[in-house]
Design an enzyme around this catalytic site. Structure first.
Site, mmCIF file in Angstrom:
data_model
loop_
_atom_site.group_PDB
_atom_site.id
_atom_site.type_symbol
_atom_site.label_atom_id
_atom_site.label_comp_id
_atom_site.label_asym_id
_atom_site.label_seq_id
_atom_site.Cartn_x
_atom_site.Cartn_y
_atom_site.Cartn_z
ATOM 1 N N ASP A 297 -3.512 8.179 35.416
ATOM 2 C CA ASP A 297 -2.072 7.978 35.287
ATOM 3 C C ASP A 297 -1.374 9.044 36.121
ATOM 4 O O ASP A 297 -1.953 10.090 36.438
ATOM 5 C CB ASP A 297 -1.651 8.099 33.813
ATOM 6 N N HIS A 471 3.939 6.336 33.287
ATOM 7 C CA HIS A 471 3.597 5.016 32.736
ATOM 8 C C HIS A 471 2.849 4.140 33.742
ATOM 9 O O HIS A 471 3.182 2.975 33.931
ATOM 10 C CB HIS A 471 4.854 4.297 32.217
ATOM 11 N N HIS A 472 1.810 4.718 34.360
ATOM 12 C CA HIS A 472 0.993 3.979 35.321
ATOM 13 C C HIS A 472 -0.492 4.018 34.958
ATOM 14 O O HIS A 472 -1.327 4.327 35.810
ATOM 15 C CB HIS A 472 1.178 4.562 36.732
ATOM 16 N N PRO A 473 -0.872 3.720 33.725
ATOM 17 C CA PRO A 473 -2.292 3.793 33.371
ATOM 18 C C PRO A 473 -3.106 2.759 34.127
ATOM 19 O O PRO A 473 -2.670 1.615 34.310
ATOM 20 C CB PRO A 473 -2.300 3.535 31.861
#
Length: 538
Positions: A297, A471-473
């Site tokens: 992330d 918020h980029h898993p």
């Protein structure tokens, strides 16, 4: 819509997020295959979703969000970090900040160099173009006839142009297409906003396909596990209102439940680390320890400063002005809430040691906290500073075999020392920009980090105390050419026939920027692979 026992489809897709919506559209467009699309959430028809500036409400609403959180992060002062994921038609594309960032060409060339034949930039570019209708028109790098409207913002405040002038004075290239030939420099941050409304995957891809007789969309249905028969995915067991049923797949099951949901479903299906599964009473079908591993992330930190001139958007946050802005948007889809306010971004090398941009800087002409609430009563602005290619890795693990139980999430943010330097040096680059003549007269008190924090140690302390997820898993069902990867280069799960994963979880390494655009691309590309279409990208 409920599930009737014994229903059969050619393809069963789990998750109506970005990838699921793309697949549902493409796999049904010729009318030959039947598709079931299963979504745990419900309708996306709500102002919090359609109004761009309301994304801070959508992303924190228990109506649209799974409500995930990490375990206490050992390198972020033990803070548990929220991990919002969309639980609604459109998935996270219905609740995100609407930034459209392809990343750097080299990101994909490195995927290919790692053994993923067919995933170099030259292979991916045709699919990026296929995704979009770009407001700037088509050229060798941009598309103008795709389902998704991608908008180059018209700046909602003159402050954005003034900021770009300061960036030029600091030695950075201004006014570039950061989704074009080179990401390096500053320019408009492309938005998935069209005519003042959010352009989600549900709006762009699913809405045109909803009326097709060969597509069934099931909402408020929780997928538990993939049903395996003789080493093959035969369907999906689901729950609705406490009742269990099954949906049969004649050809394939496709998991598109995201970087948290897809590995959890695989593990509940008996595909994962054998010892961990047995400890939860789950029968092991395929011992695949990589499932749930390699969680990646982006994190960012905020630079906040008071403005000495009344030129920011901050007054629009006052209650009286909010009501007026909402009415304007409701009637005309224009005004201060018809944008996400992320209209300018830059990609820079944080130090001379970086061989390509390693930091994203996003300018925001107002002062808000992480929940979108105003900071102070006056004028101000802020920037987010995000490291682009973190080396730290975490994991998603089951805490229970119950599908309603949230999985365990540990990102291990900043566990690798090389991840903190770009953030620290990025703060210093931002400080240099706001000292330039074009911006210097605006410069008031630095609220965060605060001018007192200057040394590496002081800035590192601030970063560990305040860094937050962007918020980029991704990465938890890693795609690779090696036998230890979860899926192969066509996203087929190793060891199980008729089962694929198509979403951010298969990304082998996070791309240099927000990841929604790459997910659109990979879903388009894999939709062709599923249908056996070769467009001769190279």
């Amino acid at each position: 819509m409920g599930v009737t026992a014994g229903e059969e489809f050619d393809y069963v897709i789990v998750g109506a997020g970005t990838a699921g919506c793309v697949l549902a559209n493409r796999l049904t467009e010729d009318g030959k295959a039947t598709v079931a699309l299963i979504e745990a959430g419900s309708s996306d028809a709500h102002p919090y979703i359609t109004m761009p500036a309301a994304f801070t409400y959508a992303i924190s609403s228990d109506r649209f969000d799974w409500g995930y959180s990490s375990a206490p992060e050992p390198h972020l002062d033990g803070r548990a970090i929220p991990c919002p994921r969309g639980r609604v038609l459109g998935g996270s594309s219905s609740v995100n900040a609407m930034a459209f960032v392809r990343g750097q060409h080299r990101d994909y060339d490195e995927w290919a160099a790692g053994g993923l034949v067919g995933w170099a930039w030259a292979d991916c570019l045709p699919y990026f173009k296929r995704v979009e209708t770009f407001s700037g028109g088509a050229d060798a790098l941009r598309g103008d006839d795709g389902p998704l409207h991608v908008t180059r913002p018209i700046y909602s405040t003159p402050l954005n142009a003034r900021f770009l002038a300061a960036c030029a004075e600091a030695g950075y290239r201004p006014g570039i297409d950061t989704n074009g030939a080179s990401q390096e420099g500053f320019g408009p941050m492309d938005q998935t906003i069209h005519h003042g409304r959010r352009e989600s995957a549900a709006r762009a891809y699913l809405a045109p396909a909803k009326s097709r007789a060969n597509l069934r969309i099931f909402t408020s249905v929780l997928a538990d596990r993939v049903r395996l028969e003789g080493g093959r995915a035969a369907g999906v067991e689901v729950l609705r209102d406490g009742r269990r049923s099954a949906v049969t797949a004649r050809r394939e099951v496709i998991l598109s439940a995201g970087a948290i949901g897809s590995p959890a479903i695989l593990q509940r299906s008996g595909i994962g680390d054998a010892s961990a599964l047995r400890s939860l009473g789950i029968s092991v079908a395929v011992d695949r320890p990589a499932v749930g591993r390699d969680l990646q992330d982006h994190v960012d930190v905020s630079f906040k400063q008071i403005a000495m001139e009344p030129v920011t958007v901050s007054p629009e946050l006052r209650l009286r002005n909010k009501a007026r802005a909402f009415l304007r948007w409701w009637l005309f889809k224009t005004g201060p809430v018809a944008t996400n306010h992320f209209e300018v971004a830059g990609y820079i090398r944080s130090s001379a040691a970086a061989d390509r941009p390693d930091v994203q800087i996003c300018f925001i002409p107002l002062l808000v906290d992480v929940h979108g609430k105003p900071v102070g009563a006056g004028h101000g602005y802020q920037m987010t500073i995000m490291g682009l290619r973190p080396a730290s890795r975490g994991a998603v693990t089951l805490t229970s075999a119950d599908p309603a139980a949230a999985p365990g999430i540990l990102f291990n943010y900043l566990s690798r020392e090389e991840d903190i330097a770009p953030l620290r040096d990025g703060i210093r680059r931002v400080r240099e920009i706001v000292e330039q003549p074009a911006f210097a007269s605006l410069k008031g008190q630095e609220l965060e980090p605060g001018e007192a924090l200057q040394s590496d140690r002081e800035l590192d302390g601030f970063i560990r105390q305040t860094a937050k997820s962007t918020h980029h898993p991704c990465g938890t069902c890693r795609m690779g050419a090696d036998a230890g990867s979860v899926v192969d280069p066509q996203a087929r799960v190793r060891g199980v026939a008729g089962l694929r994963v198509v979403d951010a979880s298969i990304m082998p390494r996070i791309t240099s920027g927000n990841i929604n655009a790459p997910v659109f691309m990979l879903a388009e590309k894999l939709a062709d692979a599923i249908r056996g279409i070769d467009r001769g990208a190279r």
